[in-house]
Design a protein around this motif. Structure first.
Motif, mmCIF file in Angstrom:
data_model
loop_
_atom_site.group_PDB
_atom_site.id
_atom_site.type_symbol
_atom_site.label_atom_id
_atom_site.label_comp_id
_atom_site.label_asym_id
_atom_site.label_seq_id
_atom_site.Cartn_x
_atom_site.Cartn_y
_atom_site.Cartn_z
ATOM 1 N N LEU A 121 0.815 -1.210 0.000
ATOM 2 C CA LEU A 121 0.000 0.000 0.000
ATOM 3 C C LEU A 121 0.852 1.265 0.000
ATOM 4 O O LEU A 121 0.553 2.241 -0.693
ATOM 5 C CB LEU A 121 -0.914 0.002 1.226
ATOM 6 N N ALA A 122 1.924 1.249 0.780
ATOM 7 C CA ALA A 122 2.701 2.476 0.945
ATOM 8 C C ALA A 122 3.759 2.656 -0.130
ATOM 9 O O ALA A 122 4.360 3.738 -0.209
ATOM 10 C CB ALA A 122 3.373 2.483 2.321
ATOM 11 N N PRO A 156 3.898 3.265 -3.453
ATOM 12 C CA PRO A 156 3.852 4.471 -4.298
ATOM 13 C C PRO A 156 4.056 5.764 -3.524
ATOM 14 O O PRO A 156 4.554 6.755 -4.078
ATOM 15 C CB PRO A 156 2.450 4.408 -4.918
ATOM 16 N N LEU A 157 3.671 5.780 -2.245
ATOM 17 C CA LEU A 157 3.829 6.994 -1.447
ATOM 18 C C LEU A 157 5.273 7.232 -1.057
ATOM 19 O O LEU A 157 5.643 8.366 -0.699
ATOM 20 C CB LEU A 157 2.962 6.896 -0.182
ATOM 21 N N PRO A 164 9.206 10.788 4.314
ATOM 22 C CA PRO A 164 8.047 9.876 4.319
ATOM 23 C C PRO A 164 8.416 8.445 4.714
ATOM 24 O O PRO A 164 7.657 7.784 5.437
ATOM 25 C CB PRO A 164 7.548 9.948 2.871
ATOM 26 N N ALA A 183 -4.556 -3.690 -4.778
ATOM 27 C CA ALA A 183 -3.443 -2.838 -5.188
ATOM 28 C C ALA A 183 -2.370 -3.614 -5.930
ATOM 29 O O ALA A 183 -1.485 -3.014 -6.546
ATOM 30 C CB ALA A 183 -2.836 -2.151 -3.962
ATOM 31 N N ASP A 208 -4.457 0.542 -9.324
ATOM 32 C CA ASP A 208 -4.034 1.671 -8.505
ATOM 33 C C ASP A 208 -5.148 2.040 -7.532
ATOM 34 O O ASP A 208 -6.339 1.960 -7.863
ATOM 35 C CB ASP A 208 -3.699 2.872 -9.399
ATOM 36 N N PRO A 214 -6.555 5.016 -4.538
ATOM 37 C CA PRO A 214 -6.369 6.422 -4.130
ATOM 38 C C PRO A 214 -5.462 6.523 -2.908
ATOM 39 O O PRO A 214 -5.463 5.656 -2.025
ATOM 40 C CB PRO A 214 -7.795 6.894 -3.824
ATOM 41 N N ASP A 215 -4.701 7.600 -2.859
ATOM 42 C CA ASP A 215 -3.732 7.768 -1.774
ATOM 43 C C ASP A 215 -4.371 7.774 -0.380
ATOM 44 O O ASP A 215 -3.807 7.184 0.555
ATOM 45 C CB ASP A 215 -2.947 9.071 -1.978
ATOM 46 N N PRO A 216 -5.543 8.426 -0.178
ATOM 47 C CA PRO A 216 -6.139 8.366 1.169
ATOM 48 C C PRO A 216 -6.410 6.930 1.631
ATOM 49 O O PRO A 216 -6.229 6.609 2.817
ATOM 50 C CB PRO A 216 -7.437 9.172 1.006
ATOM 51 N N ARG A 276 -4.718 4.283 0.680
ATOM 52 C CA ARG A 276 -3.418 3.674 0.942
ATOM 53 C C ARG A 276 -2.890 4.057 2.330
ATOM 54 O O ARG A 276 -2.172 3.278 2.967
ATOM 55 C CB ARG A 276 -2.415 4.098 -0.131
ATOM 56 N N VAL A 277 -3.238 5.230 2.797
ATOM 57 C CA VAL A 277 -2.815 5.662 4.129
ATOM 58 C C VAL A 277 -3.752 5.106 5.202
ATOM 59 O O VAL A 277 -3.313 4.679 6.277
ATOM 60 C CB VAL A 277 -2.762 7.195 4.203
#
Length: 481
Positions: A138-139, A141-142, A218, A258, A262, A264-266, A268-269
């Motif tokens: 999950l993390a 890409p961030l 990050p 995932a 893809d 959404p980032d929210p 994934r967090v």
């Protein structure tokens, strides 16, 4: 966590008889007939054999009896005066020869097939070891960024630094808590975890922040969450709350889409954050018994006794990292997944080896038979673990996207690392943790200094641990804990 599987409350041995009191000197004025005209005074060794009959009859080798005599404080001087033998070994051999072998039958199983005993719990632990890996999916890409140091992706160094710190700290903390549990003091174990788990989380976070460079903040934040999770998971695993930990990790299953699409980032967090919060809350609830004050004046296990377990965690953790990094992260992904999932079957096979050794103590009558049986069991358990590891590696390669097939050389290196890990855990379980830690640290250092020598270092470590296991674990006394 598995190195502490075998700690249990200390057993007691039957008290040895006191030395016979000398007879009073005869009164020369009294005409007393000779009480033993034929010279057949009873041998005090017969009385000792009767008192220790159950233990001596179940012994596989005289050394077991000698260990009992010495543990009860029977010195060589006392043995010479009371029993006319030179030392505890000679006395043990005489006792072994006098008492007929009589091994009690193993207790009948409570229900279900013997091979399945404990398998579900061990597989559950393997699952909770592996599920946190979805947080990295999950993390990922961030945390993406420019190429990092040492040819690794951005953020890898602080993540690895925090993870290794957590492995070392939590291995030592687990040993200390398991020691309290073995002494029957669950509240003291909870107090040790209550003091040590937050300290470990802070240490992992501090190391990750120190290792971070420009653009890696990050990754350092993620490493802080990783350290906090490792602390909470240690608490729950030591206290036997695997199911609660599994429930806390369920939100991470949302990472499965995932792997193909893809997200959404929210989201994934939120998913790893939810699992982290749940694990911390459950761990805090499990530590409630540790909030009270301990008994006044009660001493605990020495802190130094837990250091070798932390060093073993360092050595084995670095070896796993090398297996995961390898030539590239893509080729090592399947190896890491397989090694992580294999810890459940590895733990179960450790239980089976331990149980088989105790059964052989009850059923075999000579030391030679015992050595042969234990050697065969060792080969079967190690072979079973390597078979599982190979199957998991191939399955992970098939199921994980964009993972190339491992070459024969990488498969061999992985199996050698698996051998080192399993034999190291086995020696740790039987109290030889210092030797296991030293061998793992040397292999990890050699592979770090010269990555090309990785297979050679792992192969040498595997050979040394195999010899140590064969030498130490074929002795009957090693299995009477």
């Amino acid at each position: 966590m598995s190195g502490s599987l075998w700690l249990k409350p200390p057993t007691t041995t039957p008290p040895l008889p006191a030395p016979p009191r000398p007879a009073p000197a005869p009164d020369p004025a009294a005409a007393v007939p000779d009480p033993d005209p034929a010279g057949t005074a009873p041998d005090p060794l017969d009385a000792l054999a009767v008192r220790l009959d159950a233990f001596v009859a179940a012994a596989v080798h005289p050394d077991e009896i000698a260990a009992l005599l010495e543990s009860d404080g029977m010195t060589d001087d006392h043995i010479r005066l009371a029993y006319g033998r030179n030392d505890s070994f000679e006395l043990a051999e005489d006792l072994y020869a006098r008492v007929r072998r009589c091994h009690p039958e193993p207790p009948p199983p409570d229900g279900g097939p013997a091979w399945a005993e404990g398998l579900g719990g061990c597989l559950l632990r393997g699952l909770v070891f592996a599920l946190p890996g979805l947080a990295y999916v999950l993390a990922g890409p961030l945390l993406a960024g420019p190429q990092g140091r040492y040819g690794l992706p951005a953020g890898t160094v602080p993540l690895l630094a925090g993870a290794v710190t957590g492995w070392v700290w939590n291995q030592a903390l687990s040993h200390r808590a398991y020691t309290w549990l073995g002494l029957g003091d669950r509240a003291a174990a909870a107090r040790a975890l209550l003091a040590g788990a937050p300290a470990g989380a802070l240490a992992g976070t501090a190391v990750a922040l120190f290792a971070a460079r420009d653009g890696e903040l990050p990754a350092a934040v993620f490493a802080a969450g990783q350290s906090l999770y490792l602390a909470a998971a240690t608490v729950l695993l030591v206290l036997g709350r695997e199911r609660a930990l599994l429930a806390a990790l369920l939100p991470l299953l949302g990472a499965l889409p995932a792997l193909r699409w893809d997200l959404p980032d929210p989201l994934r967090v939120a998913l790893p954050g939810l699992s982290l919060a749940a694990a911390c809350l459950v761990a805090a609830r499990a530590l409630r018994p540790g909030a009270g004050r301990g008994a006044a004046g009660r001493g605990g296990p020495p802190l130094a006794a837990s250091v070798p377990y932390g060093l073993f965690g360092l050595g084995s953790g670095v070896l796993v990292l090398h297996a995961g990094l390898g030539d590239s992260l893509a080729t090592g992904t399947g190896a890491v997944i397989a090694l992580t999932l294999s810890m459940g079957p590895a733990e179960w096979l450790l239980h089976r080896f331990r149980g088989a050794g105790l059964t052989r103590l009850r059923t075999l009558t000579t030391a030679r038979e015992f050595r042969r049986a234990v050697t065969g069991t060792l080969v079967l358990c190690l072979g079973g673990y390597l078979t599982v590891l190979l199957a998991l590696t191939l399955a992970a390669t098939l199921l994980w996207p964009d993972t190339p097939w491992p070459t024969p050389a990488r498969l061999l290196a992985l199996l050698l690392i698996g051998t080192v890990l399993w034999l190291g855990l086995l020696l740790q379980a039987f109290g030889a943790v210092t030797a296991a830690a030293a061998v793992c640290l040397l292999a990890a250092a050699a592979q770090t200094l010269e990555p090309a020598a990785g297979p050679l270092a792992a192969g040498g470590a595997a050979a040394v641990l195999a010899v140590l296991s064969r030498v130490l674990l074929v002795r009957p006394t090693a299995h009477r804990l």
